[in-house]
Every structure is written in structure tokens, then in C-alpha cells.
Design a protein around this motif. Structure first.
Motif, PDB file in Angstrom:
ATOM      1  N   LEU A  64      52.622 134.535 159.494  1.00  0.00           N
ATOM      2  CA  LEU A  64      51.370 133.691 159.723  1.00  0.00           C
ATOM      3  C   LEU A  64      50.769 133.981 161.032  1.00  0.00           C
ATOM      4  CD1 LEU A  64      53.213 130.042 159.016  1.00  0.00           C
ATOM      5  CD2 LEU A  64      51.779 131.595 157.511  1.00  0.00           C
ATOM      6  N   THR A  65      49.401 133.599 161.368  1.00  0.00           N
ATOM      7  CA  THR A  65      48.822 133.955 162.478  1.00  0.00           C
ATOM      8  C   THR A  65      48.352 132.583 162.988  1.00  0.00           C
ATOM      9  OG1 THR A  65      46.654 134.272 161.375  1.00  0.00           O
ATOM     10  CG2 THR A  65      48.208 136.462 162.262  1.00  0.00           C
ATOM     11  N   TYR A  66      48.421 132.395 164.107  1.00  0.00           N
ATOM     12  CA  TYR A  66      47.861 131.152 164.696  1.00  0.00           C
ATOM     13  C   TYR A  66      46.960 131.163 165.789  1.00  0.00           C
ATOM     14  CZ  TYR A  66      48.253 126.668 167.131  1.00  0.00           C
ATOM     15  OH  TYR A  66      48.226 125.290 167.627  1.00  0.00           O
ATOM     16  N   PHE A  67      45.970 130.205 165.825  1.00  0.00           N
ATOM     17  CA  PHE A  67      44.836 130.486 166.817  1.00  0.00           C
ATOM     18  C   PHE A  67      44.168 129.172 167.010  1.00  0.00           C
ATOM     19  CE2 PHE A  67      40.206 130.901 167.503  1.00  0.00           C
ATOM     20  CZ  PHE A  67      40.298 131.683 168.807  1.00  0.00           C
ATOM     21  N   GLU A  68      44.064 128.622 168.119  1.00  0.00           N
ATOM     22  CA  GLU A  68      43.217 127.513 168.619  1.00  0.00           C
ATOM     23  C   GLU A  68      41.964 127.779 168.983  1.00  0.00           C
ATOM     24  OE1 GLU A  68      45.670 125.525 171.580  1.00  0.00           O
ATOM     25  OE2 GLU A  68      47.363 125.388 170.189  1.00  0.00           O
ATOM     26  N   ASN A  69      41.055 127.091 168.459  1.00  0.00           N
ATOM     27  CA  ASN A  69      39.555 126.989 168.697  1.00  0.00           C
ATOM     28  C   ASN A  69      39.435 125.664 169.124  1.00  0.00           C
ATOM     29  OD1 ASN A  69      36.886 128.150 168.967  1.00  0.00           O
ATOM     30  ND2 ASN A  69      36.530 126.693 167.209  1.00  0.00           N
ATOM     31  N   ASN A  70      39.067 125.394 170.625  1.00  0.00           N
ATOM     32  CA  ASN A  70      39.224 124.043 170.949  1.00  0.00           C
ATOM     33  C   ASN A  70      40.093 123.147 170.678  1.00  0.00           C
ATOM     34  OD1 ASN A  70      36.644 124.963 172.508  1.00  0.00           O
ATOM     35  ND2 ASN A  70      35.571 124.505 170.798  1.00  0.00           N
ATOM     36  N   SER A  71      39.690 122.128 170.071  1.00  0.00           N
ATOM     37  CA  SER A  71      40.792 121.207 169.314  1.00  0.00           C
ATOM     38  C   SER A  71      41.113 121.267 168.053  1.00  0.00           C
ATOM     39  CB  SER A  71      40.319 119.987 169.695  1.00  0.00           C
ATOM     40  OG  SER A  71      39.233 119.641 168.963  1.00  0.00           O
ATOM     41  N   THR A  72      40.810 122.603 167.425  1.00  0.00           N
ATOM     42  CA  THR A  72      41.401 123.032 166.255  1.00  0.00           C
ATOM     43  C   THR A  72      42.373 124.278 166.132  1.00  0.00           C
ATOM     44  OG1 THR A  72      39.200 122.073 165.048  1.00  0.00           O
ATOM     45  CG2 THR A  72      40.531 123.753 163.936  1.00  0.00           C
ATOM     46  N   ALA A  73      43.184 123.875 165.300  1.00  0.00           N
ATOM     47  CA  ALA A  73      44.300 124.849 165.041  1.00  0.00           C
ATOM     48  C   ALA A  73      44.138 125.367 163.677  1.00  0.00           C
ATOM     49  CB  ALA A  73      45.727 124.326 165.160  1.00  0.00           C
ATOM     50  N   ILE A  74      43.955 126.789 163.710  1.00  0.00           N
ATOM     51  CA  ILE A  74      43.814 127.365 162.675  1.00  0.00           C
ATOM     52  C   ILE A  74      44.933 128.403 162.293  1.00  0.00           C
ATOM     53  CG2 ILE A  74      42.485 129.310 161.489  1.00  0.00           C
ATOM     54  CD1 ILE A  74      40.285 128.777 163.653  1.00  0.00           C
ATOM     55  N   ILE A  75      45.587 128.005 161.035  1.00  0.00           N
ATOM     56  CA  ILE A  75      46.903 128.567 160.477  1.00  0.00           C
ATOM     57  C   ILE A  75      46.472 129.707 159.549  1.00  0.00           C
ATOM     58  CG2 ILE A  75      48.943 128.533 159.617  1.00  0.00           C
ATOM     59  CD1 ILE A  75      49.429 125.773 160.946  1.00  0.00           C
ATOM     60  N   THR A  76      46.745 130.914 159.302  1.00  0.00           N
ATOM     61  CA  THR A  76      46.440 131.810 158.457  1.00  0.00           C
ATOM     62  C   THR A  76      47.438 132.572 157.874  1.00  0.00           C
ATOM     63  OG1 THR A  76      44.258 132.229 159.746  1.00  0.00           O
ATOM     64  CG2 THR A  76      45.013 134.002 157.812  1.00  0.00           C
TER      65      THR A  76
END
Length: 253
Positions: free
Chosen positions: A4-16
Motif C-alpha cells: 500500500l502507499t499512503y499520502f496526505e493531501n491537506n486533510s485527506t488521506a489517500i490509500i492506494t
């Protein structure tokens, strides 16, 4: 994180989901990594929305058959329970989860999507519950959530036949809320996430639980919880929200 990859964009967490060589198939390691990320998100004081998506041509193309084929009955039940508990955890978290369905959402991938609060789909997305082709049934609560999402007759049709359906059929049945061009999927999904992040944080956290209460415990229980939560919000952010509305300005949460 290996799968999995994890990235935060401001207040959103994106799990791929990033096992693209295996079409992002779910195995024990994926569930362990996903639960570790859920732990991280639960401890965060700034994440307001979570987006789940996949890398490559699949969102998630099912559970990992290579791992499953050698399991005993006991091990199979444990694997099923892991998936059920993980998706139930997502369903019960106060943060809204958006499924950004970029391609194939098959079997366990469909079950992952069903655990989300709503779905934005690429115009290339495909859905299926193909477990009967393997002599199995869905094991991550798909038999229960698909019925709730698209109705009993539709669910039985797709569960028994294993037919694949596209994003437009999914939208027609209420499973998908928005369809976008494939190359615009993440941009459009992030617009929705950013919009949600502008809303009252306590209200959004409470909203998910109120909806779940009615779905799982009946309308009377849901109405009672709605009344309790509605009143409690007057002790938190509602006064600022209403004052901002009257003063024609952006609320300061």
C-alpha cells in the motif's frame, strides 16, 4: 509499506492498493498494512476524509487465490474474519471513506468498495462478485453489503451469475454516485474530499454514526440517535456555523 502507499493531501488521506503485479489482490499482508494505516488515521487530529484507490488497471481484482488455495477450513474462516473485521472497522470509523474505483473491483475488491461511504468511479470501472466461479461465496461481508447497496434481487442476480457490470449499471443501481473520465478520477475525487473538509468536523463525524444506527438497528433507533446528536452539536460547532451563515462568511471551525 510493501503493498500500500499512503499520502496526505491537506486533510485527506489517500490509500492506494499497489500490488499492481497481482492486480492489487488482497492477502494477509495487505490487511495487516491496511489496519496499520487505519491505526494511524484514527490517531490523527487533522485527517477529515480518506480516499481508497488502486494502482494500475485494477482497484482490487479480488482476494489472492494463490494464498487462499492451500488454506484449511480453520484458516479460511480466520482469513474471512480478518477481511470482515477490517471492512467493518472502515464502516464504523467516524471519518468518511470515498472509494475511487479506477478499474476492476472484483470479489474482495467489490467488498472493499462496499465498505466505503460512497463511490466515484472511472468510466472504465468494472464490478463483479465472481466467487461462485471458484466454488465459494463472498467472505468479507459482501453477501450482506451488496444486498443493502443495490437491493436483494439485484444482489442475488449478480451473486448467482457472477456477471460483470460496468460503472453505468452500478450507478443505475445506486452503488456508484458519480462517474468521471478515467484520467480525471483522482482530480474529481479530491474535489469532493476537499468540499467535505470545509464542512463542520463534529457534524461530519457524528453523521456517519447516525446513518449507521438507522441502517443496522432500525429507523426508530436512528431517529433517537439523530435527536441526541442534533442537540449535542449545539454545544460544539453549530453556533459558529449558524452565525457564519447569518453573517455571510466562511465558518471558522
Amino acid at each position: 509499506m510493501q503493498h500500500l502507499t499512503y499520502f496526505e493531501n491537506n486533510s485527506t488521506a489517500i490509500i492506494t492498493f499497489s500490488r499492481s503485479h497481482a492486480l492489487n489482490a488482497l492477502n494477509s499482508e495487505v490487511f495487516a498494512e491496511l489496519n496499520a494505516l487505519l491505526n494511524k488515521i484514527e490517531k490523527s487530529d487533522h485527517i477529515r476524509v480518506v480516499v481508497l484507490t488502486g494502482k494500475g488497471k485494477a482497484f482490487i481484482a479480488g482476494a489472492d487465490i494463490a494464498e487462499m488455495k492451500g488454506k484449511t477450513e480453520k484458516e479460511a474462516k480466520e482469513f474471512s474474519k480478518t477481511g470482515q473485521d477490517t471492512f467493518r472497522r472502515i464502516e464504523n470509523m467516524t471519518i468518511p471513506f470515498i472509494g475511487a474505483i479506477n478499474g476492476f473491483a472484483l470479489g474482495g475488491g467489490l467488498e472493499t468498495a462496499l465498505a466505503c461511504d460512497f463511490l466515484v468511479a472511472s468510466d472504465k470501472a468494472k464490478f463483479s462478485a465472481p466467487e461462485v466461479n471458484l466454488g465459494l461465496i463472498p467472505g468479507f461481508a459482501g453477501t450482506q453489503r451488496l444486498v443493502r447497496a443495490i437491493g436483494a434481487n439485484n444482489a442475488r442476480f449478480y451473486l448467482f451469475t457472477a456477471h460483470m457490470f460496468d460503472a453505468y449499471d452500478a450507478q443505475r443501481m445506486g452503488l456508484v454516485q458519480q462517474i468521471v473520465p478515467d484520467d480525471e478520477l483522482m482530480n474529481e475525487t479530491m474535489k469532493i474530499a476537499d468540499l467535505i473538509a470545509t464542512k463542520g468536523p463534529s457534524a461530519c463525524k457524528a453523521l456517519k454514526g447516525v446513518v449507521q444506527e438507522g441502517l443496522h438497528h432500525g429507523i426508530d433507533a436512528g431517529i433517537k440517535k439523530e435527536n441526541t446528536v442534533f442537540g449535542s452539536l449545539f454545544n460544539t460547532e453549530a453556533k459558529e456555523g449558524m452565525l457564519a451563515f447569518l453573517e455571510k462568511r466562511q465558518a471558522k471551525w
